[in-house]
Design a protein around this motif. Structure first.
Motif, PDB file in Angstrom:
ATOM      1  N   GLY A  84      38.299  47.661  42.910  1.00 31.24           N
ATOM      2  CA  GLY A  84      37.792  47.243  41.735  1.00 31.24           C
ATOM      3  C   GLY A  84      36.115  47.055  41.531  1.00 31.24           C
ATOM      4  O   GLY A  84      35.774  47.076  42.776  1.00 31.24           O
ATOM      5  N   ILE A  85      35.464  47.352  40.630  1.00 29.56           N
ATOM      6  CA  ILE A  85      33.980  47.445  40.829  1.00 29.56           C
ATOM      7  C   ILE A  85      33.599  46.220  39.529  1.00 29.56           C
ATOM      8  O   ILE A  85      34.128  46.257  38.152  1.00 29.56           O
ATOM      9  CB  ILE A  85      33.364  48.949  40.309  1.00 29.56           C
ATOM     10  CG1 ILE A  85      34.102  49.845  41.204  1.00 29.56           C
ATOM     11  CG2 ILE A  85      32.043  48.799  40.248  1.00 29.56           C
ATOM     12  CD1 ILE A  85      33.932  51.117  40.772  1.00 29.56           C
ATOM     13  N   ALA A  86      32.550  45.699  39.859  1.00 25.21           N
ATOM     14  CA  ALA A  86      32.000  44.517  38.847  1.00 25.21           C
ATOM     15  C   ALA A  86      30.381  44.555  39.125  1.00 25.21           C
ATOM     16  O   ALA A  86      29.696  44.880  39.989  1.00 25.21           O
ATOM     17  CB  ALA A  86      32.471  43.234  39.498  1.00 25.21           C
ATOM     18  N   ASP A  87      29.946  43.639  38.069  1.00 22.43           N
ATOM     19  CA  ASP A  87      28.608  43.713  38.056  1.00 22.43           C
ATOM     20  C   ASP A  87      27.922  42.337  38.929  1.00 22.43           C
ATOM     21  O   ASP A  87      26.806  42.092  39.051  1.00 22.43           O
ATOM     22  CB  ASP A  87      27.662  43.506  36.752  1.00 22.43           C
ATOM     23  CG  ASP A  87      27.939  44.942  36.191  1.00 22.43           C
ATOM     24  OD1 ASP A  87      27.829  45.955  36.758  1.00 22.43           O
ATOM     25  OD2 ASP A  87      28.281  44.766  34.820  1.00 22.43           O
ATOM     26  N   ASN A  88      28.976  41.300  39.124  1.00 17.54           N
ATOM     27  CA  ASN A  88      28.598  40.119  39.730  1.00 17.54           C
ATOM     28  C   ASN A  88      29.757  39.984  40.988  1.00 17.54           C
ATOM     29  O   ASN A  88      30.865  40.375  40.689  1.00 17.54           O
ATOM     30  CB  ASN A  88      28.740  39.046  38.590  1.00 17.54           C
ATOM     31  CG  ASN A  88      27.616  39.104  37.710  1.00 17.54           C
ATOM     32  OD1 ASN A  88      26.421  39.027  38.157  1.00 17.54           O
ATOM     33  ND2 ASN A  88      27.997  39.315  36.388  1.00 17.54           N
ATOM     34  N   PRO A  89      29.213  39.126  42.044  1.00 13.51           N
ATOM     35  CA  PRO A  89      30.330  38.964  43.070  1.00 13.51           C
ATOM     36  C   PRO A  89      31.741  38.144  42.638  1.00 13.51           C
ATOM     37  O   PRO A  89      32.500  38.217  43.368  1.00 13.51           O
ATOM     38  CB  PRO A  89      29.301  37.988  43.905  1.00 13.51           C
ATOM     39  CG  PRO A  89      28.127  38.126  43.311  1.00 13.51           C
ATOM     40  CD  PRO A  89      28.154  38.249  42.211  1.00 13.51           C
TER      41      PRO A  89
ATOM     42  N   LYS B 160      26.171  46.701  42.532  1.00 13.73           N
ATOM     43  CA  LYS B 160      27.631  46.603  42.176  1.00 13.73           C
ATOM     44  C   LYS B 160      28.374  46.147  43.135  1.00 13.73           C
ATOM     45  O   LYS B 160      28.141  46.334  44.577  1.00 13.73           O
ATOM     46  CB  LYS B 160      28.194  47.891  41.867  1.00 13.73           C
ATOM     47  CG  LYS B 160      27.241  48.850  40.715  1.00 13.73           C
ATOM     48  CD  LYS B 160      28.038  48.527  39.235  1.00 13.73           C
ATOM     49  CE  LYS B 160      27.381  49.315  38.382  1.00 13.73           C
ATOM     50  NZ  LYS B 160      27.351  48.469  37.111  1.00 13.73           N
ATOM     51  N   TYR B 161      29.394  45.569  43.095  1.00 10.44           N
ATOM     52  CA  TYR B 161      30.330  44.889  43.941  1.00 10.44           C
ATOM     53  C   TYR B 161      31.750  45.258  44.042  1.00 10.44           C
ATOM     54  O   TYR B 161      32.218  45.821  42.876  1.00 10.44           O
ATOM     55  CB  TYR B 161      30.455  43.385  43.390  1.00 10.44           C
ATOM     56  CG  TYR B 161      29.104  42.513  43.441  1.00 10.44           C
ATOM     57  CD1 TYR B 161      28.581  41.938  44.706  1.00 10.44           C
ATOM     58  CD2 TYR B 161      28.127  42.679  42.410  1.00 10.44           C
ATOM     59  CE1 TYR B 161      27.412  41.592  44.797  1.00 10.44           C
ATOM     60  CE2 TYR B 161      26.889  42.112  42.655  1.00 10.44           C
ATOM     61  CZ  TYR B 161      26.776  41.573  43.775  1.00 10.44           C
ATOM     62  OH  TYR B 161      25.302  41.076  43.944  1.00 10.44           O
TER      63      TYR B 161
ATOM     64  N   GLY C  38      33.149  38.721  39.842  1.00  8.53           N
ATOM     65  CA  GLY C  38      33.813  39.821  38.883  1.00  8.53           C
ATOM     66  C   GLY C  38      33.320  39.329  37.478  1.00  8.53           C
ATOM     67  O   GLY C  38      32.180  38.844  37.202  1.00  8.53           O
ATOM     68  N   PRO C  39      33.857  39.858  36.500  1.00 10.09           N
ATOM     69  CA  PRO C  39      35.202  40.431  36.321  1.00 10.09           C
ATOM     70  C   PRO C  39      35.128  41.885  36.847  1.00 10.09           C
ATOM     71  O   PRO C  39      34.096  42.424  36.679  1.00 10.09           O
ATOM     72  CB  PRO C  39      35.418  40.470  34.800  1.00 10.09           C
ATOM     73  CG  PRO C  39      34.272  40.348  34.058  1.00 10.09           C
ATOM     74  CD  PRO C  39      33.199  39.584  35.056  1.00 10.09           C
ATOM     75  N   PHE C  40      36.010  42.422  37.559  1.00 11.61           N
ATOM     76  CA  PHE C  40      36.220  43.666  38.237  1.00 11.61           C
ATOM     77  C   PHE C  40      36.993  44.489  37.398  1.00 11.61           C
ATOM     78  O   PHE C  40      37.785  44.199  36.642  1.00 11.61           O
ATOM     79  CB  PHE C  40      37.126  43.469  39.480  1.00 11.61           C
ATOM     80  CG  PHE C  40      36.110  42.795  40.612  1.00 11.61           C
ATOM     81  CD1 PHE C  40      35.425  43.615  41.510  1.00 11.61           C
ATOM     82  CD2 PHE C  40      36.059  41.506  40.848  1.00 11.61           C
ATOM     83  CE1 PHE C  40      34.516  42.889  42.424  1.00 11.61           C
ATOM     84  CE2 PHE C  40      35.221  40.912  41.744  1.00 11.61           C
ATOM     85  CZ  PHE C  40      34.528  41.575  42.627  1.00 11.61           C
ATOM     86  N   LYS C  41      36.411  45.752  37.432  1.00  9.24           N
ATOM     87  CA  LYS C  41      37.187  46.738  36.552  1.00  9.24           C
ATOM     88  C   LYS C  41      38.047  47.511  37.593  1.00  9.24           C
ATOM     89  O   LYS C  41      37.602  48.036  38.594  1.00  9.24           O
ATOM     90  CB  LYS C  41      36.171  47.670  36.049  1.00  9.24           C
ATOM     91  CG  LYS C  41      36.848  48.599  34.926  1.00  9.24           C
ATOM     92  CD  LYS C  41      35.706  49.284  33.902  1.00  9.24           C
ATOM     93  CE  LYS C  41      36.095  50.193  33.014  1.00  9.24           C
ATOM     94  NZ  LYS C  41      36.975  51.341  33.651  1.00  9.24           N
ATOM     95  N   TRP C  42      39.355  47.440  37.360  1.00  6.12           N
ATOM     96  CA  TRP C  42      40.288  48.108  38.505  1.00  6.12           C
ATOM     97  C   TRP C  42      40.486  49.746  38.335  1.00  6.12           C
ATOM     98  O   TRP C  42      40.977  50.058  37.083  1.00  6.12           O
ATOM     99  CB  TRP C  42      41.841  47.422  38.327  1.00  6.12           C
ATOM    100  CG  TRP C  42      41.268  45.849  38.818  1.00  6.12           C
ATOM    101  CD1 TRP C  42      41.444  44.917  37.768  1.00  6.12           C
ATOM    102  CD2 TRP C  42      40.892  45.140  39.672  1.00  6.12           C
ATOM    103  NE1 TRP C  42      41.116  43.854  38.191  1.00  6.12           N
ATOM    104  CE2 TRP C  42      40.618  43.810  39.566  1.00  6.12           C
ATOM    105  CE3 TRP C  42      40.507  45.526  41.120  1.00  6.12           C
ATOM    106  CZ2 TRP C  42      40.116  43.150  40.414  1.00  6.12           C
ATOM    107  CZ3 TRP C  42      39.935  44.685  41.725  1.00  6.12           C
ATOM    108  CH2 TRP C  42      39.792  43.525  41.315  1.00  6.12           C
ATOM    109  N   GLU C  43      40.252  50.187  39.393  1.00  9.23           N
ATOM    110  CA  GLU C  43      40.609  51.883  39.176  1.00  9.23           C
ATOM    111  C   GLU C  43      42.011  52.056  39.219  1.00  9.23           C
ATOM    112  O   GLU C  43      42.902  51.258  39.623  1.00  9.23           O
ATOM    113  CB  GLU C  43      40.454  52.385  40.737  1.00  9.23           C
ATOM    114  CG  GLU C  43      38.763  52.499  41.029  1.00  9.23           C
ATOM    115  CD  GLU C  43      38.299  53.496  39.892  1.00  9.23           C
ATOM    116  OE1 GLU C  43      38.358  54.505  39.852  1.00  9.23           O
ATOM    117  OE2 GLU C  43      37.240  52.999  39.029  1.00  9.23           O
ATOM    118  N   LYS C  44      42.393  53.121  38.313  1.00  8.45           N
ATOM    119  CA  LYS C  44      43.843  53.191  37.873  1.00  8.45           C
ATOM    120  C   LYS C  44      44.644  53.646  38.914  1.00  8.45           C
ATOM    121  O   LYS C  44      46.068  53.447  38.852  1.00  8.45           O
ATOM    122  CB  LYS C  44      43.718  54.500  36.932  1.00  8.45           C
ATOM    123  CG  LYS C  44      42.834  54.029  35.504  1.00  8.45           C
ATOM    124  CD  LYS C  44      43.959  53.283  34.407  1.00  8.45           C
ATOM    125  CE  LYS C  44      43.328  52.803  33.173  1.00  8.45           C
ATOM    126  NZ  LYS C  44      42.151  51.971  33.493  1.00  8.45           N
TER     127      LYS C  44
END
Ligand code: FUB
Length: 433
Positions: free
Chosen positions: A117-122, A96-97, A124-130
């Motif tokens: 933020g966390i993504a499956d690819n370098p 994870k990135y 992105g897309p990143f999922k941003w922590e709230k």
């Protein structure tokens, strides 16, 4: 774009370079010209920084822009319209990135907070922590992942560089930040930690006498220190910020930093890169800024010839007319030349070469030779009047003598007057059916 600065169609700064999946990625911050009426908040230091793009190298010398990864308006916890998104970092852990970034929080009087933020690819897309990471008000996150899979976050906080171990899910810190001991006196920011051969290195920006930044480094045998300061990797490049990272890509060390050569304005910065060497005893040799930078243009990459290794009789200046921002070779009198090292001709199948020229007089000949002004002739252009010294035209001709692999180019100008302004060369990839 390719040579220094590596990106010229937007302003980027604070480069964090990482190799992910064998590809070289760059995670910089972004500078922009503030919009009319933009209200700077009191801790902006004059920067207008709206968010982040990510770039990667095509393997030759062209940087691919993967687009926006985060805009200020999309920070779940962020204050809007302040453009306060400073230096980020991105690392990979267990496939994870994790992208860490500082921003100004809404309903919060603290300096800046750090989000992830966390993504499956370098890219992105990143999922941003709230929410932002609790327990820190800091800037310039730099992440170290140790061999035991423990990650550490280094930040600039208060008047020094601090560190804390990250929780296993990378979303919080295990205990409060502690000072990194052993660093020199003076203002420090932009920590970039990296482990090399069982040594922990901390690279940082250092402004000792409020005079301009150098890039220093320190080494420890433990991730959180204490560290031993070894001096500068890069001396001061001007009276404002610098910020660096280092990365090993295809067996060579590369040092990334920023300057403001393109804009002439210290709040509109551009990223540059240089090769760097490390001695057997672990010390790092000083890096000197160049125009040529890194990378070997391949067929299909523009060769920014004005980012030369050597020049004689001609000079370079900003390109004008309708060309994208950058530089050109100009004042090219008879027998003047420019040398550009390391062009990768790959399998030698290319058949055609292009030159981007402008000529306000009677033209002349541009020769492309190998190594020196009298080296083997690789190609030749007959340049004619193009309508002015900033009326640009792409001309094309056959490659006379093709080579395989890496060569150095010497471009020689011949004619009774100034021959032409030259922006770039491009070796066309040979298309087989
Ligand atoms: O880019 C804004 C700030 O300037 C960064 O966070 C610092 O490292 C300095 O480069």
């Amino acid at each position: 774009m390719a040579q220094n600065p590596i990106i010229t169609d937007q302003f980027i700064a604070d480069p964090s370079a990482r190799v992910h999946k064998g590809r070289l990625f760059l995670y910089p911050s972004g500078d922009k010209v503030p919009e009319e009426g933009h209200v700077f908040f009191n801790q902006s230091a004059g920067f207008c920084m709206p968010g982040y793009h990510v770039f990667s190298l095509n393997g030759g010398s062209t940087w691919v822009n993967h687009g926006w990864i985060l805009k200020e308006k999309d920070v779940p916890w962020g204050m809007k319209n302040v453009c306060a998104m400073w230096a980020p970092d991105c690392i990979e852990k267990n496939g994870k990135y994790y992208f860490y970034y500082p921003a100004k929080a809404k309903n919060d009087d603290k300096y800046r907070r750090i989000g992830v933020g966390i993504a499956d690819n370098p890219e992105g897309p990143f999922k941003w922590e709230k929410n932002f990471i609790q327990g820190m008000f800091s800037i310039d996150p730099g992440i170290l992942l140790d061999d035991d899979n423990q990650a550490y976050i280094f930040v600039k906080s208060g008047d020094g560089i601090k560190v804390a171990p990250l929780s296993d899910d990378m979303k919080s810190i295990k205990h409060e930040l502690i000072n990194v001991e052993g660093l020199p006196a003076g203002y420090k920011e932009g920590p970039f930690p990296i482990k090399i051969k069982n040594r922990y290195y901390l690279i940082f920006a250092h402004n000792l006498a409020n005079n301009g930044y150098t890039i220093g480094y320190a080494i420890s045998d433990k991730p959180m220190g204490p560290y031993l300061y070894y001096g500068n990797i890069m001396d001061m490049i001007g009276k404002d910020t610098n910020h660096a990272s280092i990365v090993n890509y295809q067996g060579r060390w590369i040092f990334f930093y920023h300057n403001w050569a393109l804009s002439g304005h210290t709040k509109l910065r551009s990223v540059c890169a240089e090769y760097m060497t490390i001695n057997d005893d672990g010390t790092i040799n000083k890096v000197v800024p160049t125009l040529r930078g890194i990378g070997a243009p391949m067929p299909g990459d523009t060769i920014q010839i004005d980012r030369y290794n050597a020049i004689n009789g001609a000079m370079t200046t900003f390109v004008g007319g309708n060309e994208p921002a950058g530089w050109m070779v100009t004042e090219a009198e008879n027998n003047s030349y420019v040398i550009f090292n390391d062009v990768n001709l790959a399998d030698g199948s290319a058949k055609r070469i292009q030159a981007r020229v402008a000529c306000g007089q009677r033209g002349g000949i541009i020769e492309v030779r190998q190594n020196t002004p009298n080296g083997e002739l690789i190609a030749k252009f007959d340049v004619k009047y193009t309508g002015g010294w900033n009326n640009w035209k792409t001309i094309e001709n056959d490659i006379i003598s093709n080579k395989k692999g890496m060569i150095n180019l010497c471009v020689v100008f011949k004619g009774p007057h100034k021959v032409a302004n030259l922006n770039w060369l491009l070796i066309k990839p040979h298309k087989t059916k």
